[in-house]
Design a protein around this motif. Structure first.
Motif, PDB file in Angstrom:
ATOM      1  N   ALA A 105       0.819  -1.207   0.000  1.00  0.00           N
ATOM      2  CA  ALA A 105       0.000   0.000   0.000  1.00  0.00           C
ATOM      3  C   ALA A 105       0.856   1.261   0.000  1.00  0.00           C
ATOM      4  O   ALA A 105       0.442   2.302  -0.530  1.00  0.00           O
ATOM      5  CB  ALA A 105      -0.928   0.002   1.221  1.00  0.00           C
ATOM      6  N   ALA A 106       2.053   1.179   0.568  1.00  0.00           N
ATOM      7  CA  ALA A 106       2.957   2.327   0.599  1.00  0.00           C
ATOM      8  C   ALA A 106       3.677   2.545  -0.731  1.00  0.00           C
ATOM      9  O   ALA A 106       4.407   3.519  -0.871  1.00  0.00           O
ATOM     10  CB  ALA A 106       3.982   2.158   1.712  1.00  0.00           C
ATOM     11  N   GLY A 107       3.483   1.628  -1.668  1.00  0.00           N
ATOM     12  CA  GLY A 107       4.099   1.755  -2.984  1.00  0.00           C
ATOM     13  C   GLY A 107       4.737   0.490  -3.488  1.00  0.00           C
ATOM     14  O   GLY A 107       4.801   0.254  -4.697  1.00  0.00           O
ATOM     15  N   GLY A 108       5.258  -0.319  -2.569  1.00  0.00           N
ATOM     16  CA  GLY A 108       5.872  -1.581  -2.956  1.00  0.00           C
ATOM     17  C   GLY A 108       7.022  -1.371  -3.929  1.00  0.00           C
ATOM     18  O   GLY A 108       7.787  -0.419  -3.841  1.00  0.00           O
ATOM     19  N   GLU A 109       7.123  -2.279  -4.869  1.00  0.00           N
ATOM     20  CA  GLU A 109       8.126  -2.145  -5.928  1.00  0.00           C
ATOM     21  C   GLU A 109       7.718  -1.067  -6.917  1.00  0.00           C
ATOM     22  O   GLU A 109       6.542  -0.681  -7.005  1.00  0.00           O
ATOM     23  CB  GLU A 109       8.282  -3.472  -6.665  1.00  0.00           C
ATOM     24  CG  GLU A 109       9.305  -4.404  -6.061  1.00  0.00           C
ATOM     25  CD  GLU A 109       9.787  -5.441  -7.065  1.00  0.00           C
ATOM     26  OE1 GLU A 109      10.081  -5.075  -8.219  1.00  0.00           O
ATOM     27  OE2 GLU A 109       9.867  -6.622  -6.682  1.00  0.00           O
ATOM     28  N   ALA A 110       8.689  -0.650  -7.713  1.00  0.00           N
ATOM     29  CA  ALA A 110       8.398   0.327  -8.754  1.00  0.00           C
ATOM     30  C   ALA A 110       7.464  -0.260  -9.810  1.00  0.00           C
ATOM     31  O   ALA A 110       6.700   0.471 -10.448  1.00  0.00           O
ATOM     32  CB  ALA A 110       9.689   0.805  -9.400  1.00  0.00           C
ATOM     33  N   GLY A 111       7.512  -1.568 -10.006  1.00  0.00           N
ATOM     34  CA  GLY A 111       6.618  -2.260 -10.931  1.00  0.00           C
ATOM     35  C   GLY A 111       5.839  -3.335 -10.207  1.00  0.00           C
ATOM     36  O   GLY A 111       5.947  -3.487  -8.985  1.00  0.00           O
ATOM     37  N   PRO A 112       5.044  -4.120 -10.926  1.00  0.00           N
ATOM     38  CA  PRO A 112       4.223  -5.142 -10.283  1.00  0.00           C
ATOM     39  C   PRO A 112       5.053  -6.289  -9.715  1.00  0.00           C
ATOM     40  O   PRO A 112       6.095  -6.641 -10.264  1.00  0.00           O
ATOM     41  CB  PRO A 112       3.316  -5.630 -11.417  1.00  0.00           C
ATOM     42  CG  PRO A 112       4.081  -5.335 -12.661  1.00  0.00           C
ATOM     43  CD  PRO A 112       4.828  -4.073 -12.386  1.00  0.00           C
TER      44      PRO A 112
END
Length: 224
Positions: A152-159
């Motif tokens: 939810a905070a952003g995780g990785e730059a991609g999926p």
């Protein structure tokens, strides 16, 4: 390409790790726990030898910070590695090499450490640590809550495409070792679903190993 946390339950002494990545089968290469010793995540251009190395040093009495320092003296190419550790006292330590990929960050507190690379932003590990500290219940529940917070905070730059969660209790084997090696959907939710199914049966699987005469039935074919 990865974000993770290692953790210890202060009440039970159980250790756990949860991890997710855009790479396939991340938990098979990066997750290490050992009952009575600690938990280690070895990630970012992974060297699978580092997890057992750090656990071996903690098993003979080194703290997590001292075990990480021993790894720095003994291992090669550490500029490319990210390694997280928690020991039996809840002390945590992190090594993040200068060549960690993309945006990378780390955060730690008593009983929990989180790190990631190729992140959407530097706040992800802190969100994971905060969520672990704010959650309650079984260690597995807290690991899932923390990973959801990291996503939810952003995780990785991609999926992300793979995830895993491993728990070590009092035995020579992990009492839970749940993995999603590849999905186009959310692998963290896949692990969460697997945990909902596995959690009520965890103690029964331990009983089956220790004394199958006492093991309960769950009504599957051949299980009587």
């Amino acid at each position: 390409m990865t974000f993770s946390l290692v953790a210890r339950c202060a009440e039970t002494g159980m250790f756990g790790i949860a991890i997710s990545s855009s790479s396939p089968a991340v938990a098979a290469r990066c997750a290490y726990t050992r009952a009575g010793v600690g938990a280690v995540a070895s990630q970012n251009v992974t060297d699978p030898r580092l997890g057992p190395l750090v656990l071996d040093r903690m098993e003979v009495g080194l703290s997590a910070p001292d075990a990480i320092e021993a790894m720095r003296r003994e291992a090669e190419h550490l500029d490319y590695r990210q390694v997280l550790a928690v020991d039996k006292h809840g002390t945590t330590a992190i090594h993040s090499g200068g060549n960690a990929l993309g945006i990378w960050a780390e955060a730690k507190a008593e009983n929990v450490a989180s790190g990631g690379n190729l992140l959407a932003n530097k706040d992800v590990p802190a969100a994971i640590v905060d969520a672990f500290g704010a959650s309650g219940g079984h260690l597995g529940d807290r690991l899932i809550a923390a990973m959801r917070a990291g996503l939810a905070a952003g995780g990785e730059a991609g999926p992300v495409h793979s995830a895993g969660m491993q728990l070590a209790d009092k035995y020579a084997w992990p009492v839970a070792d749940l993995r999603c090696d590849w999905t186009e959907n959310c692998p963290i939710e896949a692990i969460a679903t697997a945990w909902e199914i596995y959690k009520p049966q965890l103690d029964a699987y331990v009983t089956r190993a220790l004394d199958p005469r006492e093991a309960p039935s769950y009504g599957v074919p051949g299980d009587e």
